[in-house]
Motif scaffolding. Structure first.
Motif, PDB file in Angstrom:
ATOM      1  N   PRO A 118      -1.936  26.119  63.220  1.00 29.58           N
ATOM      2  CA  PRO A 118      -0.785  25.378  63.471  1.00 29.58           C
ATOM      3  C   PRO A 118      -1.117  23.909  63.005  1.00 29.58           C
ATOM      4  CG  PRO A 118      -1.945  26.156  65.601  1.00 29.58           C
ATOM      5  CD  PRO A 118      -2.749  26.524  64.508  1.00 29.58           C
ATOM      6  N   VAL A 119       0.064  23.371  62.650  1.00 32.73           N
ATOM      7  CA  VAL A 119      -0.073  22.118  62.074  1.00 32.73           C
ATOM      8  C   VAL A 119      -0.419  20.778  62.892  1.00 32.73           C
ATOM      9  CG1 VAL A 119       1.403  20.003  60.863  1.00 32.73           C
ATOM     10  CG2 VAL A 119       1.796  22.366  60.158  1.00 32.73           C
ATOM     11  N   ALA A 120      -0.239  20.944  64.254  1.00 31.47           N
ATOM     12  CA  ALA A 120      -0.615  20.137  65.382  1.00 31.47           C
ATOM     13  C   ALA A 120      -0.628  20.796  66.620  1.00 31.47           C
ATOM     14  CB  ALA A 120       0.348  19.028  65.198  1.00 31.47           C
ATOM     15  N   LEU A 121      -0.937  19.906  67.520  1.00 32.36           N
ATOM     16  CA  LEU A 121      -0.806  20.601  69.042  1.00 32.36           C
ATOM     17  C   LEU A 121       0.459  20.480  69.738  1.00 32.36           C
ATOM     18  CD1 LEU A 121      -4.244  19.190  70.356  1.00 32.36           C
ATOM     19  CD2 LEU A 121      -3.830  21.386  69.575  1.00 32.36           C
ATOM     20  N   THR A 122       1.440  19.541  69.043  1.00 32.12           N
ATOM     21  CA  THR A 122       2.759  19.468  69.465  1.00 32.12           C
ATOM     22  C   THR A 122       3.954  19.620  68.498  1.00 32.12           C
ATOM     23  OG1 THR A 122       2.851  16.959  69.597  1.00 32.12           O
ATOM     24  CG2 THR A 122       1.997  18.202  71.537  1.00 32.12           C
ATOM     25  N   SER A 123       4.925  20.040  68.586  1.00 29.03           N
ATOM     26  CA  SER A 123       5.938  19.930  67.601  1.00 29.03           C
ATOM     27  C   SER A 123       6.349  18.432  67.290  1.00 29.03           C
ATOM     28  CB  SER A 123       7.085  20.765  67.977  1.00 29.03           C
ATOM     29  OG  SER A 123       7.693  20.323  69.151  1.00 29.03           O
ATOM     30  N   ALA A 124       6.398  17.512  68.314  1.00 34.25           N
ATOM     31  CA  ALA A 124       6.689  16.225  68.095  1.00 34.25           C
ATOM     32  C   ALA A 124       5.722  15.411  67.180  1.00 34.25           C
ATOM     33  CB  ALA A 124       6.727  15.581  69.243  1.00 34.25           C
ATOM     34  N   GLU A 368       5.342  26.134  71.794  1.00 32.16           N
ATOM     35  CA  GLU A 368       5.526  25.349  72.867  1.00 32.16           C
ATOM     36  C   GLU A 368       6.516  26.011  73.995  1.00 32.16           C
ATOM     37  OE1 GLU A 368       5.284  20.950  71.340  1.00 32.16           O
ATOM     38  OE2 GLU A 368       7.142  21.634  71.381  1.00 32.16           O
ATOM     39  N   LEU A 369       7.478  26.461  73.202  1.00 31.50           N
ATOM     40  CA  LEU A 369       8.809  27.088  74.269  1.00 31.50           C
ATOM     41  C   LEU A 369       8.278  28.184  74.718  1.00 31.50           C
ATOM     42  CD1 LEU A 369      11.821  26.409  71.658  1.00 31.50           C
ATOM     43  CD2 LEU A 369      11.136  25.210  73.864  1.00 31.50           C
ATOM     44  N   ALA A 370       7.444  29.010  74.293  1.00 29.41           N
ATOM     45  CA  ALA A 370       6.553  30.307  74.828  1.00 29.41           C
ATOM     46  C   ALA A 370       5.860  29.789  76.063  1.00 29.41           C
ATOM     47  CB  ALA A 370       6.105  30.997  73.866  1.00 29.41           C
ATOM     48  N   HIS A 371       5.197  28.887  76.039  1.00 34.77           N
ATOM     49  CA  HIS A 371       4.545  28.082  77.012  1.00 34.77           C
ATOM     50  C   HIS A 371       5.326  27.770  78.195  1.00 34.77           C
ATOM     51  CE1 HIS A 371       0.132  28.168  76.344  1.00 34.77           C
ATOM     52  NE2 HIS A 371       0.305  27.866  74.970  1.00 34.77           N
ATOM     53  N   GLN A 372       6.483  27.204  77.812  1.00 35.28           N
ATOM     54  CA  GLN A 372       7.470  26.733  78.967  1.00 35.28           C
ATOM     55  C   GLN A 372       8.122  27.885  79.598  1.00 35.28           C
ATOM     56  OE1 GLN A 372      10.615  24.464  77.116  1.00 35.28           O
ATOM     57  NE2 GLN A 372      11.632  24.593  79.140  1.00 35.28           N
ATOM     58  N   SER A 373       8.326  28.990  78.796  1.00 29.39           N
ATOM     59  CA  SER A 373       8.803  30.380  79.282  1.00 29.39           C
ATOM     60  C   SER A 373       7.825  30.802  80.338  1.00 29.39           C
ATOM     61  CB  SER A 373       9.245  31.162  78.124  1.00 29.39           C
ATOM     62  OG  SER A 373       9.495  32.504  78.565  1.00 29.39           O
TER      63      SER A 373
END
Ligand SMILES: NC(=O)c1ccc[n+]([C@@H]2O[C@H](COP(=O)([O-])OP(=O)(O)OC[C@H]3O[C@@H](n4cnc5c(N)ncnc54)[C@H](O)[C@@H]3O)[C@@H](O)[C@H]2O)c1
Length: 396
Positions: A118-124, A368-373
């Motif tokens: 992954p490019v980074a740890l967060t999408s932001a 991120e959204l999978a973690h949120q789910s």
């Protein structure tokens, strides 16, 4: 007739001593490109690569440079590497948690940037990197190697050719038993099992699921996921026990554009009894297909057997018999190398390269959204990551 001289592109490779850096990117891609006389360009010329290896361990770097031969240089000083005008591309295959800071430095130094996922740890953070590279007019990209696997290329061709009729569902099974490292050495680095070091199968694999689903099947619109840390303790590279703080399995469902339902199980705690380490089955009204990493089988509707449920007798049908294996109709090169050639052509002559850091950010977003789910125990919608691009504005 005199031939135009080749272009030479200087590439800084950071994280080159790691599994991916050394094997897939250095040996299987860039050294192969050198061996074959450069990367072909759409204008008929070729791009040669000049390599500068960056890392922490001088012995390992010197050994890799010696193995590579020629003019391959190495350094432990990233700052000095980024200040060298002979090298216009920065590539990063470090552990995930180190990537964003290094990419930011490379963009500030005016380098074109290409990176492992992954490019980074967060999408932001990932989106910021894309915006910075884009604003500076720099080439940028993320590794999306699965798109060039022969099995998935065959599947993509089937989808594009309308083989499935109406595509109904996709089911993916990924994984294998990763030894805990106590008696049998683990096949993956220990940081993969520590959340605080960027580990976890969701961040690792959903970066792949995003582009595989978006590009081969249909764009992802919603996700529902549950993760699990099946093994609480593992043993690291030095034989020391450590607590696993990141999930080692993820069981997910996705809703895709057009009503296609996808399920993908990913686990490092599963024993394999299937065709390959990743198997993707797609079922449609007119036929089905099963793709592994390299091979792909189809079952058109008229060849579908008619099973009847009767647990009192042994199953009379051999369900594997009624599938047809697709032939290799053309040669397939190493997936990482094919994407490297495309990136070098992008940097050299502006050839299209749609696998940008923005696409990388979408992979991080899905994780991120999978973690949120998982956390909230519910379905989560996948919004447009950069809505400003949807009205007439185009990604580079
Ligand atoms: N595209 C794919 O299919 C695929 C497959 C596996 C891994 N990956 C990604 O590739 C990246 C590397 O994974 P890997 O399995 O090669 O990991 P690895 O642990 O084998 O290699 C990591 C590299 O980062 C370097 N590094 C680690 N800590 C460092 C530090 N403190 N300072 C400087 N350098 C440091 C190491 O020296 C090594 O070169 C990860 O982001 C991973 O998600 C991609």
């Amino acid at each position: 007739m005199s031939r135009e001289p080749d272009l030479v592109i200087g590439v800084i490779l950071n994280g080159v001593t790691g599994r991916m850096g050394a094997h897939q990117h250095l040996r299987r891609s860039l050294l192969e490109i050198r061996r074959q006389g450069g990367a072909p360009l759409p204008n008929g010329r070729r791009a040669q690569v000049r390599l500068l290896l960056v890392g922490r361990n001088p012995e390992k770097l010197a050994a890799l440079a010696a193995e590579a031969g020629g003019d391959v240089r190495w350094t432990t000083d990233l700052h000095a590497a980024l200040s060298d005008p002979e090298y216009s591309v920065y590539f990063d295959a470090q552990t995930t948690d180190r990537r964003a800071a290094a990419l930011r430095q490379a963009i500030a130094a005016g380098k074109h940037v290409y990176a492992e996922k992954p490019v980074a740890l967060t999408s932001a953070e990932a989106l910021d990197l894309w915006r910075a590279a884009h604003a500076a007019g720099l080439g940028n990209g993320v590794v999306q190697d699965k798109l060039w696997l022969p099995g998935l290329q065959k599947l993509q061709h089937l989808v594009a050719s309308g083989f499935f009729g109406r595509l109904l569902s996709v089911r993916g099974e990924f994984g294998y038993w990763v030894f805990d490292g106590r008696d049998v050495p683990a096949q993956r680095p220990s940081w993969n099992y520590r959340r605080e070091e960027g580990g976890g199968i969701i961040l690792d694999m959903f970066a792949h699921w995003r582009y595989v689903l978006d590009r081969i099947v249909s764009p992802v619109r919603a996700v529902c996921c549950v993760g699990a840390t099946h093994l609480a303790e593992r043993w690291d590279e030095r034989g020391q026990p450590y607590a696993c703080t990141a999930e080692d399995a993820a069981y997910a469902m996705f809703e895709l554009d057009g009503g296609v339902i996808a399920t993908i199980n990913a686990s490092w705690c599963v024993r394999v009894r299937r065709d390959d380490l990743l198997v993707v089955q797609a079922d449609g009204t007119l036929g089905s297909a099963v793709a592994g990493l390299r091979r792909c089988w189809i079952q058109p509707a008229p060849a579908t057997p008619r099973p009847v449920w009767n647990p009192d007798v042994d199953q009379p049908l051999d369900f594997f018999d009624s599938w047809i294996e697709l032939p290799d109709q053309r040669p397939y090169d190493n997936a990482f190398k094919v994407q490297w050639e495309a990136f070098l052509a992008h940097v050299a002559v502006g050839a299209p390269f749609p696998w940008t850091l923005l696409e990388g950010a979408k992979g991080v977003q899905l994780a991120e959204l999978a973690h949120q789910s998982w956390r909230e125990r519910r379905w989560v919608e996948v919004p447009d990551l950069a809505p400003e691009l949807s009205d007439g504005h185009k990604a580079p």
